[in-house]
Enzyme design. Structure first.
Site, PDB file in Angstrom:
ATOM      1  N   ASN A 137     -33.507 -17.492  14.853  1.00  0.00           N
ATOM      2  CA  ASN A 137     -34.323 -16.249  15.299  1.00  0.00           C
ATOM      3  C   ASN A 137     -33.611 -15.439  16.102  1.00  0.00           C
ATOM      4  OD1 ASN A 137     -36.241 -14.567  16.639  1.00  0.00           O
ATOM      5  ND2 ASN A 137     -37.082 -16.394  17.891  1.00  0.00           N
ATOM      6  N   TRP A 138     -33.133 -14.178  15.535  1.00  0.00           N
ATOM      7  CA  TRP A 138     -32.014 -13.242  16.221  1.00  0.00           C
ATOM      8  C   TRP A 138     -32.984 -12.485  17.363  1.00  0.00           C
ATOM      9  CZ3 TRP A 138     -29.223 -10.619  11.810  1.00  0.00           C
ATOM     10  CH2 TRP A 138     -28.409 -11.525  10.947  1.00  0.00           C
ATOM     11  N   LYS A 139     -34.157 -12.404  17.529  1.00  0.00           N
ATOM     12  CA  LYS A 139     -35.011 -11.664  18.309  1.00  0.00           C
ATOM     13  C   LYS A 139     -34.745 -10.450  18.378  1.00  0.00           C
ATOM     14  CE  LYS A 139     -35.693 -16.155  21.020  1.00  0.00           C
ATOM     15  NZ  LYS A 139     -35.918 -16.758  22.264  1.00  0.00           N
ATOM     16  N   HIS A 157     -44.656 -17.137  18.086  1.00  0.00           N
ATOM     17  CA  HIS A 157     -43.428 -17.215  19.054  1.00  0.00           C
ATOM     18  C   HIS A 157     -44.223 -17.234  20.282  1.00  0.00           C
ATOM     19  CE1 HIS A 157     -39.836 -17.102  21.206  1.00  0.00           C
ATOM     20  NE2 HIS A 157     -39.307 -17.847  20.447  1.00  0.00           N
ATOM     21  N   GLU A 192     -42.814 -15.752  22.977  1.00  0.00           N
ATOM     22  CA  GLU A 192     -42.425 -14.459  23.604  1.00  0.00           C
ATOM     23  C   GLU A 192     -43.749 -13.534  22.985  1.00  0.00           C
ATOM     24  OE1 GLU A 192     -38.645 -14.308  22.111  1.00  0.00           O
ATOM     25  OE2 GLU A 192     -38.180 -15.680  23.690  1.00  0.00           O
ATOM     26  N   GLU A 213     -41.861 -25.479  20.091  1.00  0.00           N
ATOM     27  CA  GLU A 213     -40.914 -24.882  21.072  1.00  0.00           C
ATOM     28  C   GLU A 213     -41.360 -24.950  22.613  1.00  0.00           C
ATOM     29  OE1 GLU A 213     -38.118 -21.911  18.726  1.00  0.00           O
ATOM     30  OE2 GLU A 213     -39.836 -20.823  19.499  1.00  0.00           O
ATOM     31  N   GLY A 218     -34.594 -20.209  25.975  1.00  0.00           N
ATOM     32  CA  GLY A 218     -33.305 -19.471  26.513  1.00  0.00           C
ATOM     33  C   GLY A 218     -33.161 -19.921  27.919  1.00  0.00           C
ATOM     34  N   SER A 234     -33.175 -23.775  23.204  1.00  0.00           N
ATOM     35  CA  SER A 234     -31.731 -24.260  23.684  1.00  0.00           C
ATOM     36  C   SER A 234     -31.034 -25.259  22.918  1.00  0.00           C
ATOM     37  CB  SER A 234     -31.854 -24.649  25.140  1.00  0.00           C
ATOM     38  OG  SER A 234     -32.341 -23.647  26.155  1.00  0.00           O
ATOM     39  N   GLY A 283     -32.469 -19.748  18.729  1.00  0.00           N
ATOM     40  CA  GLY A 283     -32.456 -18.263  19.181  1.00  0.00           C
ATOM     41  C   GLY A 283     -31.027 -17.937  19.455  1.00  0.00           C
ATOM     42  N   GLY A 284     -30.561 -18.009  20.749  1.00  0.00           N
ATOM     43  CA  GLY A 284     -29.212 -17.611  21.372  1.00  0.00           C
ATOM     44  C   GLY A 284     -28.186 -18.024  20.558  1.00  0.00           C
TER      45      GLY A 284
END
Ligand code: PGA
Length: 253
Positions: free
Chosen positions: A9-11, A95, A97, A167, A173, A213, A234-235
């Site tokens: 997930n590149w956000k 998600h 966010e 999640e 994150g 994470s 993600g990251g």
């Protein structure tokens, strides 16, 4: 047997050049079909360009969100039909966010999931508790509520191919990762709820990913647990090296 899925997930990250570099780096290393399914979810504006890179390879493409109505007067939104036409076969919905920052309620997530399935798209439905909810022992109840609301309009047939992502909000994150026991317990709970909502066939076939994470050094342990069928990253999906390391960790489990 459920096939392991590792999704990135590149956000709201990457410029056009970085997006294309990431996609081609991934195709180079994971473009051939392997034992693990690989998926990336770039920002909307790069979807079509990334689709041209990953098209015809084993790297699958997802959108990070979409709106649930047919194309029309919804300024600033993107229709499911559009992400499908841009080359996506899947959409990430619910998600945390989106839920926390953009007002995606349980009810809205349910409408989006139903619309996505009707549009023929696969869905990764994200659920997860906040730190306060975990500390007050509400984790299972929150997961049940979000799962059932997300699947409100989904019958057993439409649930085929559905992916759920657990999640924990406190792990996204933050560098704080759930212990493998915490992940396994949440995943087992979600699978039990799927069996109650549908039947054991649907529950057994549904892949449940862990997200929050995930890094190359914790991926194998997490995915080694029986109910953890992959990762939503993600990251660590923003570098070919770390994302491929996670995919490799998944290959070994
Ligand atoms: P993270 O994000 O891997 O950067 O924690 C995961 C996600 O939000 O999907």
């Amino acid at each position: 047997m459920r096939r392991v899925l590792v999704a990135g997930n590149w956000k709201m990250n990457t410029g056009r050049e970085q997006a294309l570099e990431l996609a081609s780096g991934l195709v180079e290393q994971c473009g051939e079909p392997g034992t693990v399914d690989v998926m990336i979810a770039p920002p909307f504006v790069w979807l079509e360009a990334v689709a041209a890179v990953v098209g015809g390879t084993a790297v699958q493409l997802a959108a990070q969100n979409a709106w649930c109505e047919a194309p029309g007067a919804f300024t600033g939104e993107v229709a499911l039909e559009m992400v499908a036409e841009a080359g996506c076969d899947t959409v990430i919905l619910g998600h945390s966010e989106r839920r926390q920052l953009f007002g995606d309620t349980d009810e809205l997530v349910g409408r989006k999931v139903a619309a996505a399935r009707l549009a023929g798209l696969g869905v990764i439905l994200c659920v997860g508790e906040t730190r306060e909810q975990r500390e007050s022992d509400e984790t299972d109840a929150v997961l049940t509520r979000q799962l059932l609301a997300g699947l409100e309009a989904i019958d057993g047939e439409m649930a085929a191919g559905l992916v759920v992502a657990y999640e924990p909000v406190w792990a996204i994150g933050t560098g704080l990762v759930a212990t493998t026991d915490q992940a396994e317990s949440a995943h087992a709970h979600l699978r039990k709820e799927l069996a109650l909502r549908y039947n054991s066939d649907v529950a057994d076939a549904t892949r449940i990913l862990y997200g929050g994470s995930v890094k190359p050094d914790n991926a194998a342990d997490l995915m080694g647990r029986p109910n953890v069928d992959g990762a939503l990253v993600g990251g660590a999906s923003l570098s070919v090296e770390s994302f491929v390391a996670i995919i490799k960790a998944a290959t070994g489990v």
